[in-house]
Write an enzyme that holds these catalytic residues in place. Structure first.
Site, PDB file in Angstrom:
ATOM      1  N   HIS A 151      78.561 -27.593  -2.957  1.00  0.00           N
ATOM      2  CA  HIS A 151      78.011 -27.127  -1.676  1.00  0.00           C
ATOM      3  C   HIS A 151      76.480 -27.125  -1.721  1.00  0.00           C
ATOM      4  O   HIS A 151      75.820 -27.630  -0.810  1.00  0.00           O
ATOM      5  CB  HIS A 151      78.518 -25.725  -1.336  1.00  0.00           C
ATOM      6  CG  HIS A 151      77.746 -25.087  -0.227  1.00  0.00           C
ATOM      7  ND1 HIS A 151      78.002 -25.354   1.110  1.00  0.00           N
ATOM      8  CD2 HIS A 151      76.684 -24.248  -0.230  1.00  0.00           C
ATOM      9  CE1 HIS A 151      77.144 -24.689   1.857  1.00  0.00           C
ATOM     10  NE2 HIS A 151      76.321 -24.012   1.075  1.00  0.00           N
ATOM     11  N   HIS A 156      72.855 -28.985   0.795  1.00  0.00           N
ATOM     12  CA  HIS A 156      71.498 -28.509   1.091  1.00  0.00           C
ATOM     13  C   HIS A 156      70.375 -29.442   0.670  1.00  0.00           C
ATOM     14  O   HIS A 156      69.333 -29.483   1.311  1.00  0.00           O
ATOM     15  CB  HIS A 156      71.262 -27.158   0.394  1.00  0.00           C
ATOM     16  CG  HIS A 156      71.950 -26.006   1.054  1.00  0.00           C
ATOM     17  ND1 HIS A 156      71.480 -25.434   2.210  1.00  0.00           N
ATOM     18  CD2 HIS A 156      73.070 -25.329   0.726  1.00  0.00           C
ATOM     19  CE1 HIS A 156      72.284 -24.432   2.570  1.00  0.00           C
ATOM     20  NE2 HIS A 156      73.270 -24.352   1.687  1.00  0.00           N
ATOM     21  N   GLU A 197      72.944 -23.611   7.654  1.00  0.00           N
ATOM     22  CA  GLU A 197      74.356 -23.777   7.267  1.00  0.00           C
ATOM     23  C   GLU A 197      75.196 -24.507   8.315  1.00  0.00           C
ATOM     24  O   GLU A 197      76.040 -25.316   7.976  1.00  0.00           O
ATOM     25  CB  GLU A 197      74.997 -22.414   6.965  1.00  0.00           C
ATOM     26  CG  GLU A 197      74.418 -21.698   5.756  1.00  0.00           C
ATOM     27  CD  GLU A 197      74.757 -22.371   4.417  1.00  0.00           C
ATOM     28  OE1 GLU A 197      75.465 -23.394   4.408  1.00  0.00           O
ATOM     29  OE2 GLU A 197      74.274 -21.868   3.384  1.00  0.00           O
ATOM     30  N   SER A 216      79.215 -30.039   3.782  1.00  0.00           N
ATOM     31  CA  SER A 216      79.963 -29.952   2.524  1.00  0.00           C
ATOM     32  C   SER A 216      81.414 -29.552   2.760  1.00  0.00           C
ATOM     33  O   SER A 216      82.149 -29.327   1.799  1.00  0.00           O
ATOM     34  CB  SER A 216      79.286 -28.949   1.573  1.00  0.00           C
ATOM     35  OG  SER A 216      79.307 -27.651   2.130  1.00  0.00           O
TER      36      SER A 216
HETATM   37 FE   FE2 Z   1      74.742 -22.804   1.677  1.00  0.00          FE
END
Ligand code: FE2
Length: 302
Positions: A151, A156, A197, A216
Protein backbone atom coordinates in the site's frame (compact mmCIF):
# COMPACT_ATOMS: atom_id res chain seq x y z
CA UNK A 1 9.63 0.34 23.27
CA UNK A 2 7.79 2.99 21.34
CA UNK A 3 4.20 2.33 20.46
CA UNK A 4 1.78 4.24 18.27
CA UNK A 5 -1.01 6.10 19.97
CA UNK A 6 -3.33 3.50 21.42
CA UNK A 7 -6.23 5.95 21.40
CA UNK A 8 -6.40 5.55 17.65
CA UNK A 9 -7.14 1.86 17.78
CA UNK A 10 -10.91 1.95 17.38
CA UNK A 11 -12.28 2.13 13.84
CA UNK A 12 -15.18 4.14 15.21
CA UNK A 13 -12.68 6.65 16.45
CA UNK A 14 -11.52 7.65 13.00
CA UNK A 15 -14.36 10.08 12.53
CA UNK A 16 -13.88 11.40 16.01
CA UNK A 17 -10.49 12.77 15.23
CA UNK A 18 -7.56 10.47 14.78
CA UNK A 19 -4.43 10.50 12.73
CA UNK A 20 -4.64 10.08 8.99
CA UNK A 21 -1.96 7.45 9.22
CA UNK A 22 -4.04 5.23 11.45
CA UNK A 23 -6.99 4.60 9.18
CA UNK A 24 -8.24 1.08 9.03
CA UNK A 25 -6.81 0.03 12.35
CA UNK A 26 -8.61 -2.58 14.40
CA UNK A 27 -9.11 -3.40 18.05
CA UNK A 28 -5.70 -4.93 18.54
CA UNK A 29 -2.16 -3.68 19.05
CA UNK A 30 -0.45 -2.20 16.01
CA UNK A 31 1.58 -4.66 13.98
CA UNK A 32 5.33 -4.25 13.65
CA UNK A 33 8.43 -4.37 15.83
CA UNK A 34 8.79 -0.91 17.30
CA UNK A 35 11.89 -1.96 19.20
CA UNK A 36 13.78 -1.37 15.94
CA UNK A 37 12.60 2.22 15.61
CA UNK A 38 14.67 5.33 16.16
CA UNK A 39 13.30 8.30 18.09
CA UNK A 40 11.60 9.61 14.93
CA UNK A 41 10.00 6.16 14.39
CA UNK A 42 12.04 5.38 11.32
CA UNK A 43 13.95 2.12 11.01
CA UNK A 44 16.32 0.39 8.64
CA UNK A 45 14.73 -1.70 5.94
CA UNK A 46 16.16 -5.16 6.59
CA UNK A 47 15.86 -6.28 3.00
CA UNK A 48 17.53 -9.63 3.62
CA UNK A 49 14.70 -10.73 5.92
CA UNK A 50 12.14 -10.81 3.10
CA UNK A 51 11.36 -14.38 2.14
CA UNK A 52 10.68 -15.77 -1.32
CA UNK A 53 7.00 -15.80 -0.34
CA UNK A 54 7.17 -12.08 0.57
CA UNK A 55 8.65 -11.20 -2.82
CA UNK A 56 6.04 -13.36 -4.50
CA UNK A 57 3.21 -11.58 -2.66
CA UNK A 58 4.62 -8.22 -3.78
CA UNK A 59 4.97 -9.44 -7.38
CA UNK A 60 1.40 -10.71 -7.51
CA UNK A 61 -0.07 -7.59 -5.88
CA UNK A 62 1.87 -5.35 -8.26
CA UNK A 63 0.81 -7.34 -11.33
CA UNK A 64 -2.85 -7.31 -10.31
CA UNK A 65 -2.93 -3.55 -9.79
CA UNK A 66 -0.83 -2.68 -12.83
CA UNK A 67 -3.18 -4.31 -15.29
CA UNK A 68 -6.09 -2.34 -13.83
CA UNK A 69 -4.51 1.10 -14.12
CA UNK A 70 -5.31 2.10 -17.75
CA UNK A 71 -8.48 4.15 -17.90
CA UNK A 72 -8.82 4.26 -14.10
CA UNK A 73 -5.59 5.76 -12.70
CA UNK A 74 -4.37 9.25 -13.60
CA UNK A 75 -1.66 9.50 -16.26
CA UNK A 76 0.85 10.98 -13.82
CA UNK A 77 0.57 7.91 -11.64
CA UNK A 78 0.86 5.49 -14.55
CA UNK A 79 3.93 7.31 -15.84
CA UNK A 80 5.61 7.35 -12.43
CA UNK A 81 4.90 3.84 -11.19
CA UNK A 82 7.90 2.45 -13.08
CA UNK A 83 10.14 4.53 -10.79
CA UNK A 84 9.47 1.95 -8.09
CA UNK A 85 11.82 -0.42 -9.91
CA UNK A 86 11.40 -4.08 -10.69
CA UNK A 87 7.86 -5.36 -10.16
CA UNK A 88 9.28 -8.79 -9.41
CA UNK A 89 10.77 -8.16 -5.98
CA UNK A 90 10.26 -5.86 -3.01
CA UNK A 91 12.42 -2.81 -3.80
CA UNK A 92 15.20 -1.33 -1.72
CA UNK A 93 14.10 1.96 -0.17
CA UNK A 94 17.55 3.45 -0.76
CA UNK A 95 17.30 2.92 -4.51
CA UNK A 96 13.88 4.58 -4.68
CA UNK A 97 15.10 7.46 -2.53
CA UNK A 98 17.97 8.09 -4.90
CA UNK A 99 15.57 8.51 -7.81
CA UNK A 100 13.11 10.53 -5.73
CA UNK A 101 15.81 12.87 -4.48
CA UNK A 102 16.74 13.70 -8.03
CA UNK A 103 13.11 14.21 -9.10
CA UNK A 104 11.55 16.15 -6.23
CA UNK A 105 13.89 16.10 -3.25
CA UNK A 106 11.83 13.46 -1.42
CA UNK A 107 13.01 10.18 0.08
CA UNK A 108 11.27 7.14 1.47
CA UNK A 109 12.12 5.99 4.98
CA UNK A 110 11.24 2.70 6.64
CA UNK A 111 8.89 2.52 9.63
CA UNK A 112 7.76 -0.55 11.59
CA UNK A 113 4.09 0.23 10.93
CA UNK A 114 1.62 2.92 11.93
CA UNK A 115 3.21 5.85 13.70
CA UNK A 116 1.76 8.69 15.78
CA UNK A 117 0.42 11.61 13.82
CA UNK A 118 2.99 14.17 15.02
CA UNK A 119 5.86 11.91 13.97
CA UNK A 120 4.14 11.37 10.63
CA UNK A 121 3.63 15.09 10.04
CA UNK A 122 7.24 15.83 11.00
CA UNK A 123 8.58 13.35 8.44
CA UNK A 124 6.37 14.72 5.66
CA UNK A 125 7.46 18.26 6.49
CA UNK A 126 11.06 17.07 5.89
CA UNK A 127 10.07 15.49 2.57
CA UNK A 128 10.42 11.99 3.98
CA UNK A 129 7.64 9.52 3.29
CA UNK A 130 7.33 6.73 5.87
CA UNK A 131 6.87 3.30 4.34
CA UNK A 132 5.94 0.27 6.41
CA UNK A 133 8.66 -2.30 5.81
CA UNK A 134 6.67 -5.52 6.20
CA UNK A 135 4.36 -7.12 3.68
CA UNK A 136 1.02 -8.81 4.28
CA UNK A 137 0.74 -12.57 4.65
CA UNK A 138 -0.48 -14.57 1.65
CA UNK A 139 -3.86 -15.12 3.35
CA UNK A 140 -4.24 -11.32 3.51
CA UNK A 141 -3.73 -10.95 -0.22
CA UNK A 142 -7.11 -9.32 -0.85
CA UNK A 143 -7.38 -7.30 2.35
CA UNK A 144 -4.94 -6.20 5.01
CA UNK A 145 -6.12 -4.18 8.00
CA UNK A 146 -3.10 -1.92 8.35
CA UNK A 147 -1.17 -0.37 5.48
CA UNK A 148 1.72 -2.60 4.47
CA UNK A 149 4.69 -2.03 2.19
CA UNK A 150 2.61 -2.61 -0.91
CA UNK A 151 0.00 0.00 0.00
CA UNK A 152 2.62 2.52 1.07
CA UNK A 153 4.98 2.02 -1.87
CA UNK A 154 2.67 1.30 -4.76
CA UNK A 155 -0.13 3.59 -3.59
CA UNK A 156 1.77 6.60 -2.31
CA UNK A 157 5.26 6.83 -3.72
CA UNK A 158 4.70 7.25 -7.50
CA UNK A 159 3.02 10.64 -7.12
CA UNK A 160 5.89 11.88 -4.97
CA UNK A 161 7.74 12.04 -8.31
CA UNK A 162 5.23 14.71 -9.47
CA UNK A 163 6.43 18.14 -8.27
CA UNK A 164 3.04 19.74 -7.49
CA UNK A 165 1.88 16.71 -5.55
CA UNK A 166 5.23 16.37 -3.79
CA UNK A 167 4.95 20.00 -2.66
CA UNK A 168 1.39 19.39 -1.46
CA UNK A 169 2.52 16.48 0.69
CA UNK A 170 5.22 18.55 2.36
CA UNK A 171 2.75 21.38 2.97
CA UNK A 172 0.35 18.84 4.46
CA UNK A 173 3.00 17.73 6.94
CA UNK A 174 3.80 21.30 7.95
CA UNK A 175 0.08 22.01 8.28
CA UNK A 176 -0.34 18.91 10.38
CA UNK A 177 2.21 20.06 12.92
CA UNK A 178 0.28 23.30 13.23
CA UNK A 179 -3.08 21.50 13.38
CA UNK A 180 -1.82 19.46 16.31
CA UNK A 181 -1.31 22.67 18.25
CA UNK A 182 -4.75 23.95 17.18
CA UNK A 183 -6.54 20.71 18.06
CA UNK A 184 -7.68 20.47 14.45
CA UNK A 185 -6.26 17.11 13.44
CA UNK A 186 -9.70 15.65 12.80
CA UNK A 187 -10.44 18.26 10.15
CA UNK A 188 -7.03 17.84 8.59
CA UNK A 189 -7.35 14.05 8.63
CA UNK A 190 -10.39 14.43 6.42
CA UNK A 191 -8.29 16.33 3.89
CA UNK A 192 -5.75 13.51 3.84
CA UNK A 193 -8.45 10.89 3.56
CA UNK A 194 -10.32 12.51 0.70
CA UNK A 195 -7.23 13.55 -1.29
CA UNK A 196 -4.09 11.53 -0.56
CA UNK A 197 -5.98 8.29 0.09
CA UNK A 198 -9.20 8.53 -1.93
CA UNK A 199 -8.83 11.47 -4.31
CA UNK A 200 -10.10 11.61 -7.88
CA UNK A 201 -8.96 14.03 -10.58
CA UNK A 202 -10.92 15.28 -13.60
CA UNK A 203 -9.11 14.86 -16.92
CA UNK A 204 -10.16 15.41 -20.54
CA UNK A 205 -10.56 11.63 -20.76
CA UNK A 206 -12.81 11.47 -17.70
CA UNK A 207 -12.35 10.91 -13.98
CA UNK A 208 -9.20 9.18 -12.83
CA UNK A 209 -7.92 8.05 -9.43
CA UNK A 210 -4.87 9.49 -7.70
CA UNK A 211 -5.54 8.43 -4.09
CA UNK A 212 -3.32 5.68 -2.68
CA UNK A 213 -6.18 3.89 -0.94
CA UNK A 214 -7.87 3.49 -4.30
CA UNK A 215 -4.78 2.74 -6.36
CA UNK A 216 -3.60 -0.03 -4.06
CA UNK A 217 -7.05 -1.63 -3.77
CA UNK A 218 -8.07 -4.48 -6.03
CA UNK A 219 -11.76 -3.57 -5.99
CA UNK A 220 -12.07 0.11 -5.20
CA UNK A 221 -10.11 1.31 -8.22
CA UNK A 222 -12.92 0.38 -10.58
CA UNK A 223 -15.64 1.21 -8.05
CA UNK A 224 -14.35 4.75 -7.55
CA UNK A 225 -14.51 5.57 -11.25
CA UNK A 226 -17.46 3.55 -12.48
CA UNK A 227 -19.92 2.73 -9.67
CA UNK A 228 -23.14 4.73 -10.17
CA UNK A 229 -23.98 4.47 -6.46
CA UNK A 230 -20.97 6.51 -5.35
CA UNK A 231 -21.09 10.31 -5.32
CA UNK A 232 -18.31 12.38 -6.86
CA UNK A 233 -18.26 15.97 -5.69
CA UNK A 234 -16.07 18.86 -6.83
CA UNK A 235 -13.26 19.58 -4.37
CA UNK A 236 -14.08 22.35 -1.91
CA UNK A 237 -11.83 22.59 1.12
CA UNK A 238 -14.38 23.66 3.72
CA UNK A 239 -17.08 21.34 2.43
CA UNK A 240 -14.59 18.48 2.54
CA UNK A 241 -13.60 19.25 6.10
CA UNK A 242 -17.24 19.00 7.17
CA UNK A 243 -17.56 15.59 5.56
CA UNK A 244 -17.48 12.30 7.44
CA UNK A 245 -16.01 9.23 5.82
CA UNK A 246 -16.33 5.48 5.91
CA UNK A 247 -13.53 3.15 6.84
CA UNK A 248 -15.40 -0.16 6.67
CA UNK A 249 -16.42 -0.25 3.03
CA UNK A 250 -15.76 1.44 -0.30
CA UNK A 251 -16.25 5.19 -0.15
CA UNK A 252 -19.75 6.57 -0.70
CA UNK A 253 -18.29 9.95 -1.69
CA UNK A 254 -15.20 11.04 -3.53
CA UNK A 255 -13.88 14.58 -4.02
CA UNK A 256 -12.67 15.56 -7.47
CA UNK A 257 -9.82 18.00 -8.10
CA UNK A 258 -9.08 19.67 -11.45
CA UNK A 259 -5.30 19.52 -11.06
CA UNK A 260 -2.62 18.89 -8.48
CA UNK A 261 -1.80 22.58 -8.67
CA UNK A 262 -5.37 23.36 -7.57
CA UNK A 263 -4.89 21.08 -4.60
CA UNK A 264 -1.61 22.70 -3.63
CA UNK A 265 -2.98 26.24 -4.00
CA UNK A 266 -6.20 25.52 -2.10
CA UNK A 267 -4.26 24.16 0.80
CA UNK A 268 -1.33 26.58 0.78
CA UNK A 269 -2.87 29.35 2.95
CA UNK A 270 -2.75 29.23 6.73
CA UNK A 271 -5.62 27.00 7.86
CA UNK A 272 -6.07 28.70 11.23
CA UNK A 273 -9.07 30.82 10.09
CA UNK A 274 -10.34 27.94 7.94
CA UNK A 275 -10.67 25.68 10.98
CA UNK A 276 -12.72 28.36 12.74
CA UNK A 277 -15.01 28.75 9.74
CA UNK A 278 -15.48 25.01 9.35
CA UNK A 279 -16.28 24.59 13.04
CA UNK A 280 -18.82 27.41 12.79
CA UNK A 281 -20.45 25.70 9.81
CA UNK A 282 -20.55 22.39 11.67
CA UNK A 283 -22.12 24.08 14.69
CA UNK A 284 -24.76 25.68 12.47
CA UNK A 285 -25.49 22.93 9.94
CA UNK A 286 -23.78 19.83 11.26
CA UNK A 287 -21.34 17.49 9.59
CA UNK A 288 -22.08 16.05 6.14
CA UNK A 289 -22.56 12.34 5.86
CA UNK A 290 -20.71 10.37 3.20
CA UNK A 291 -22.77 9.84 0.05
CA UNK A 292 -24.62 13.16 0.28
CA UNK A 293 -24.64 15.78 -2.49
CA UNK A 294 -25.73 19.21 -1.29
CA UNK A 295 -28.17 21.37 -3.28
CA UNK A 296 -26.36 23.36 -5.96
CA UNK A 297 -23.17 21.38 -5.54
CA UNK A 298 -21.13 20.43 -8.61
CA UNK A 299 -20.99 16.68 -8.90
CA UNK A 300 -19.79 14.28 -11.57
CA UNK A 301 -21.89 11.49 -13.03
CA UNK A 302 -20.48 8.29 -14.52
FE1 FE2 B 1 -2.05 5.29 2.90
Amino acid sequence: MKTPAAADASPKGVNRGVAPVTYGTGDRPPRGDYGRARSDYTCEQDHAQYTAADHDTYRRLYARQLQQLPGLACDEFIAAVAHLGSPERIPHFDAISERLQRATGWQVVGVPGLIPEEAFFALLAERKFPVTDWIRQPEEFDYVVEPDIFHDLFGHVPLLFVPAFADYMQAYGAGGLKASRLDACELLARLYWYTVEFGLIATPQGLRAYGAGILSSAGELRHSITAPAAQRVAFDLQRLMRSRYRIDTYQASYFVIDSFQQLFEATAPDFTPVYGQVRAQINLHGEIEAGVVLPGERSFSV
